[in-house]
Design an enzyme around this catalytic site. Sequence first.
Site, PDB file in Angstrom:
ATOM      1  N   PHE B 236       0.956  -1.294   0.012  1.00  0.00           N
ATOM      2  CA  PHE B 236      -0.081  -0.034   0.027  1.00  0.00           C
ATOM      3  C   PHE B 236       0.993   1.315  -0.007  1.00  0.00           C
ATOM      4  CE2 PHE B 236      -2.429  -3.371   2.320  1.00  0.00           C
ATOM      5  CZ  PHE B 236      -3.201  -3.667   1.460  1.00  0.00           C
ATOM      6  N   GLU B 643      -5.383   2.274  -7.165  1.00  0.00           N
ATOM      7  CA  GLU B 643      -6.106   3.067  -6.138  1.00  0.00           C
ATOM      8  C   GLU B 643      -7.003   3.836  -6.196  1.00  0.00           C
ATOM      9  OE1 GLU B 643      -1.693   5.099  -5.122  1.00  0.00           O
ATOM     10  OE2 GLU B 643      -1.485   3.988  -6.807  1.00  0.00           O
TER      11      GLU B 643
END
Lengths: 314, 679
Positions: B236, B643
Amino acid sequence: MKTFTYRTATSLDEGLEPGATFLAGGTNLVDLMKLGVATPDVLVDVTKLPLDEVSDRPDGGLRIGAGVRNSDLAVHPRVRQDYPVLSQALLAGASGQLRNMATTAGNLLQRTRCRYFMDATMPCNKHEPGSGCPAQEGDHRNLAILGGSPSCIATHPSDMAVALTALDAVVQTDRRSLALGDLYVLPGSTPEQETVLSHGELITSVDLPDPRGKSAYRKVRDRASYAFAVGSVAAVLRVDDGTVADVRLAFGAVAPKPWRAYRAEEALRGRPATRSSFLEAADAELAAATPLRDNAYKITLIRNLVASVLEGLA
Amino acid sequence: MTTTTERAVGQPHRRVEGPDKVTGAARYAAEYQVGDDLAYGWVVQSPVARGTLTAVAVDPLVEADDVLAVLWHGNAPRLGKADDPELAVLQNDRISYRGQAVALVVARTLEAAREAAASLQLAIDAEPHDTVLRADHPDLYTPEKVNPDFPSESSTGDVDAAFAGAAVRVDVTYRTPALHNSPMEPHATTALWAGDDLVLYDSNQHPPGIAATVGALFDLPAARVHVITEHVGGGFGSKGTARPNAVLAAMGAKVTGRPVRLALPRQALFSMVGHRTPTIQQIRLGATADGKLTAVDHQAVGHTSRLFEFAEQTAVSTRHMYEAPAVRTGHRLARLDMPTPRWMRAPGEAPGMLALECAMDELAGSLELDPVELRVRNTGFDSYRKCLGLGADRFGWHDRDPRPRRRREGDWWIGTGVAGATYPAMIQPSSARARRQPDGDVEVSIAAADLGTGARTVLTQIAADALGLPYDRVRVRIGDSTLPQASVAGGSSGTASWGWAVTGACRALRESGGLDEATFDSTALVEKLNQEGKHAFGAHFAEVRVDAVTGEVRVSRLYGMYAAGRILNPRTARSQFIGGMIMGMGMALHEESVLDPAMGTWVTHDFAEYHVPVHADVESIEAEWLDDPDEGLNPMGSKGIGEIGIVGSPAAILNAIHHATGIRVRDLPARLDKLLPSL
């Protein structure tokens, strides 16, 4: 992680050496050892002792062995039929995997999840008496509004214990009988002392009196599952002709111990079983609350829960 | 031999490495067996937020046979120059944040390393610290650039005049807390020296980048550092560049002459490896009475550390999202005694679009205009308009009563909300090699990292089509810095960047007239490409219910409609989209790193206290997409999808909470204690 030794207890009367701790399911103790918060020299595994039975009592009540796993207790036919508050509380706690390991007595004796207590690098009067309680000024959104002290505002994390408190449970140890409400002590100036148990005193069972009304548990948390309560209410209620004949109420996640709401019960007995009575009763109990900067919402939450749960039972 | 082959791209292929992962055969960085003298590292972290470390004393009782080294700035090997000061570990006495690495213990066993680390006596001169971000912090400054390279400020038109003259105005401030990436697999490295060469089994998003960065610290060219990153359990963004674990493991291995394994404990992921800055964002919107934006002003405040400037590009997406004659954006930062914030899934867009898209909802309310229609009237992007329109149809938006606090079922207040999503379509230069095997299969190699997203699988599909071979005749090798150089798995750019290089290498091999090997480097083509103004778009829709008794929020439905280029693998794409949406749900409702200003640190540092959504929180979730290939962008016609799911989805949920209850939460996360007083 500190080095420790491990042995299995083979009888109830073999005692506990200094520096030793009983180990049951280990779902909390082992975590605390990994975090360096609990540092026993010896673990004495009590899960091989014959304490894992649930049995009927002659008075119509139930005896729950100290070693009964939470998952087994939650689905026990008598618990589901006669003490739904207990089954609901157990199933609202932890996860399936944890409930498969956690035991009755271990659940009662689990430690607070106060973020300062859970971090060995933080000051905490439970870790080291006199080191201070950063929660008073710091993070206390989920800490106590009742029964706390300037030394400690930790909350007891158990759901099961809240239900047992509302059921008037009695704890049997290898030495004595204790009302569950008398097992725990409030922090005062000695928050490191959490129960009246002596070193080596072993809980052997928890006894429930015969069922005394309809019951329910409602838990509120920050996500749908797998989180400790931010507030919970356990209630046992008997209504005759629209009047409260008997009521037992306990609150979770608001105090250093499962909080028996005696003042609310007193205010309710003999009163009409209506929402306004329920709210007045909640107010009678919560008048003693001493919220801090970020946890006053618990007063509203518990007040709403009391009314909602009792309305559901009435 | 020529066979007719079904195109692999567009098929819902399962992850190539799926069976290895579910059977435990897949190896992660801390799982490699490297000889019989493996040692274990444990990091000692600073207990104060600011000060100097003057001495480290080792308890002689603990420094038993099992302890091999205790390193701190007083005895640690000197490192080469670090571009990232967070990697200059154990090099000087300054303590810049609580949790900073101040010592390393290496021992024969993990237990001995931990015990010795716990017993170290740190002599520290602590100093008063400052860890609280405020909109009026006296040290706020305007950085020259914001991540990765945008101007900090922008201005078109006369915003103040346009705002003052607007028929309808919204002026609101939104706050987001610090957030932590905390991927499932912690940051971990197993390091060993093979002569003067360094081998790192490391969990990261960019093996060649790690090789170059760590190599520089040990005065080695990148080619002398071999980084192996076969599998990664999530990042992430927090593994996009080297983290202290890689440097410390290499240092420990150098000093002890043994392989050293260093896996950060979960708690350290909440201090040492990056986070998303908290933000304070003021948004001002001005509009005409018929809902045309006339002024947009977005001013964002964030923090960085004393060590390093990282400036989250919070307001950058506001520069293009809507058309208005006057648009102004700006960023200011305060340097605090905190760890350095870093990339976390959609840096910039995730917090920035929360504020913009909630403010748009507030504007729609003031205008008494449908929030979908308000967005349609103000965007110049056709694909965004299509996502809004088709998404609204699919979600069932149109029979909605726009008035808040109208729909009640039992104890539940029910509402729906919408928000837009955008993410830039980025491409970076990469290289790949295709090599024919004796059996006619083809091996394709590129030093990319698969974070669990399905990159390896999608590259196999791309390669198969470019080669004209069946999918099962292609094997893709990734996760090794010695393979042809790949760009970072970040900015949703991986598949587009690596896929281009893979396509090039495979086409070259196919057209080579029988050569066994071909390589391709996309650098020249990518540098010629105009990436300006290329975006993916989306629209998120949420239905929530809020318990009037308790304030509990449940997301009954979460829906995303995307226009994100050609979707190469619908199975892994869906995972990416809904994974982002669920992370957006966490941002809206659950995630918060809680700061204790007196202690100078966050007190949430495990998954029991730092809440992310659990399965029970996800009731109905759906992602769909338009057929939207952009053939001019890259050979696949794809855009990044990693994303965009977290962009706008938190705003859709917040807007739905307002619709359900009439309560506008402007301070994330929207927990029950913020709703209960007004319910």
